[in-house]
Design a protein around this motif. Structure first.
Motif, mmCIF file in Angstrom:
data_model
loop_
_atom_site.group_PDB
_atom_site.id
_atom_site.type_symbol
_atom_site.label_atom_id
_atom_site.label_comp_id
_atom_site.label_asym_id
_atom_site.label_seq_id
_atom_site.Cartn_x
_atom_site.Cartn_y
_atom_site.Cartn_z
ATOM 1 N N GLN A 27 0.820 -1.207 0.000
ATOM 2 C CA GLN A 27 0.000 0.000 0.000
ATOM 3 C C GLN A 27 0.859 1.264 0.000
ATOM 4 N N LEU A 28 1.931 1.271 0.795
ATOM 5 C CA LEU A 28 2.779 2.468 0.868
ATOM 6 C C LEU A 28 3.596 2.656 -0.398
ATOM 7 N N GLU A 29 3.930 1.581 -1.101
ATOM 8 C CA GLU A 29 4.655 1.709 -2.366
ATOM 9 C C GLU A 29 3.791 2.350 -3.439
ATOM 10 N N ARG A 30 2.481 2.298 -3.255
ATOM 11 C CA ARG A 30 1.571 2.974 -4.185
ATOM 12 C C ARG A 30 1.528 4.473 -3.934
ATOM 13 N N LEU A 31 2.174 4.917 -2.835
ATOM 14 C CA LEU A 31 2.149 6.333 -2.448
ATOM 15 C C LEU A 31 3.590 6.849 -2.378
ATOM 16 N N ASP A 35 7.192 8.837 2.830
ATOM 17 C CA ASP A 35 8.075 7.858 3.436
ATOM 18 C C ASP A 35 7.303 7.218 4.593
ATOM 19 N N TYR A 36 7.777 6.067 5.071
ATOM 20 C CA TYR A 36 7.049 5.420 6.159
ATOM 21 C C TYR A 36 7.981 4.604 7.034
ATOM 22 N N GLU A 37 7.523 4.326 8.231
ATOM 23 C CA GLU A 37 8.154 3.384 9.134
ATOM 24 C C GLU A 37 7.077 2.450 9.672
ATOM 25 N N HIS A 38 7.456 1.213 9.918
ATOM 26 C CA HIS A 38 6.503 0.220 10.420
ATOM 27 C C HIS A 38 7.008 -0.278 11.772
ATOM 28 N N PRO A 101 -5.112 -3.491 5.756
ATOM 29 C CA PRO A 101 -4.142 -2.457 5.376
ATOM 30 C C PRO A 101 -4.529 -1.735 4.087
ATOM 31 N N GLU A 102 -5.417 -2.323 3.288
ATOM 32 C CA GLU A 102 -5.824 -1.709 2.034
ATOM 33 C C GLU A 102 -6.563 -0.378 2.228
ATOM 34 N N LEU A 103 -6.938 -0.057 3.491
ATOM 35 C CA LEU A 103 -7.585 1.228 3.769
ATOM 36 C C LEU A 103 -6.576 2.356 3.979
ATOM 37 N N ILE A 104 -5.292 2.028 4.029
ATOM 38 C CA ILE A 104 -4.268 3.049 4.312
ATOM 39 C C ILE A 104 -4.323 4.216 3.329
#
Length: 315
Positions: A27-31, A35-38, A101-104
């Motif tokens: 999901q984050l790679e689509r955005l 940047d992100y942290e998990h 997670p698809e709602l992110i």
């Protein structure tokens, strides 16, 4: 680039963490503008959960891990992880794959429109009919008696702006009812409905005690109605008892020879008032226990180790 923090609490979820990581990363790679942290926070799992997350952290430096010294429960541990997040927005979700997670991307889109809180709400789920009814009944009840309007069918799954996280940090609540906390803060929120799927792997870590604890915490933290109901009921029953006693006395004086009270009314009245007293003493005890927890001011959790955190934990 804005930083998005994903926070997931886990306990014995070795069957789910790999898929969860993969779905969140997709999901984050689509955005690409973010940047992100998990951040995983593990409640001293007894299976291979920690080993699997460490393996993910080696391959993906965006994966961070906090391991607690023991199981601090599903209330304290996730809040601690939220306070460690560095993101401009923080997304909290469970690790059992029942919160998609698809709602992110939709959460982030609503956040960019100006909402400080974006709540995932589940008006329906694939739970058993009995469990769904119990949950709906509880949410409806606490919604009616709460001092503030709670978000219906909200479990904590959602996105929170950095400003919300800082307000939570300032509250310094050692045992918070998170859903009520978000309502108390009062920021305008958006709601994203979803259907909660059944758990596909592993078993639920909730049992009667954890659900009861959550329910009582919500009531004692955000409503004074039960304790005031106990007070008003006490006054009403005292008045009723006095009237009944006066009526019996007058009747006995007027019909001294003919009227015999007998033992049955005495026993029935004794057990009735004893049960009422015990019930309301129990309610009073729950409020005292909540105060006791607040006064102790214990830390949310005690950490055993951290993985992929560059700095020391915030004060």
């Amino acid at each position: 680039m804005k930083l998005i923090s994903i926070v997931t609490g886990c306990f014995n979820e070795e069957d789910n963490v790999d898929e969860l990581h993969a779905r969140i990363r997709a999901q984050l790679e689509r955005l690409p503008a973010y940047d992100y942290e998990h951040i995983f926070i593990d409640n001293a799992s007894t299976d291979g959960t920690v080993h699997k997350i460490k393996a993910l952290a080696v391959r993906d430096k965006r994966v961070k891990l906090i391991v607690n010294t023991r199981n601090f429960g599903h209330i304290r541990s996730p809040i601690h992880a939220l306070l460690q997040a560095r993101g401009d927005a923080v997304i909290a979700m469970a690790s059992d794959l029942q919160e998609p997670p698809e709602l992110i991307p939709e959460f982030i889109a609503q956040w960019e429109q100006g909402y400080r809180v974006v709540a995932g709400v589940k008006p329906s789920s694939h739970h058993t009919t009995a469990m769904s009814f119990i949950r709906r009944f509880f949410y409806a009840t606490i919604g009616r008696i709460s001092d503030t309007r709670l978000i219906p069918n909200f479990t904590g799954f959602g996105l929170y702006d950095r400003a919300v996280i800082e307000v939570i940090r300032q509250m310094d609540d050692p045992y918070p009812y998170f859903r009520g906390l978000i309502a108390d803060i009062g920021f305008e929120h958006a709601e994203i409905p979803f259907v909660q799927p059944r758990r596909s792997r592993g078993i639920s870590k909730n049992n009667f005690y954890t659900l009861y604890d959550m329910a009582i915490l919500g009531i004692t933290s955000h409503s004074k109605i039960p304790i005031r109901l106990a007070t008003m009921s006490g006054f009403a029953l005292s008045a009723l008892s006095l009237l009944v006693a006066i009526a019996y006395l007058v009747y006995k004086l007027l019909s001294w020879e003919q009227f015999s009270v007998g033992i049955a009314p005495v026993l029935i009245g004794f057990f009735f008032f004893a049960s009422v007293q015990l019930f309301f003493i129990g309610i009073l005890g729950e409020y005292i226990a909540a105060i006791h927890t607040q006064v102790l001011k214990r830390p949310l959790v005690v950490e055993k180790e951290r993985v992929n955190f560059d700095a020391s934990p915030p004060a």
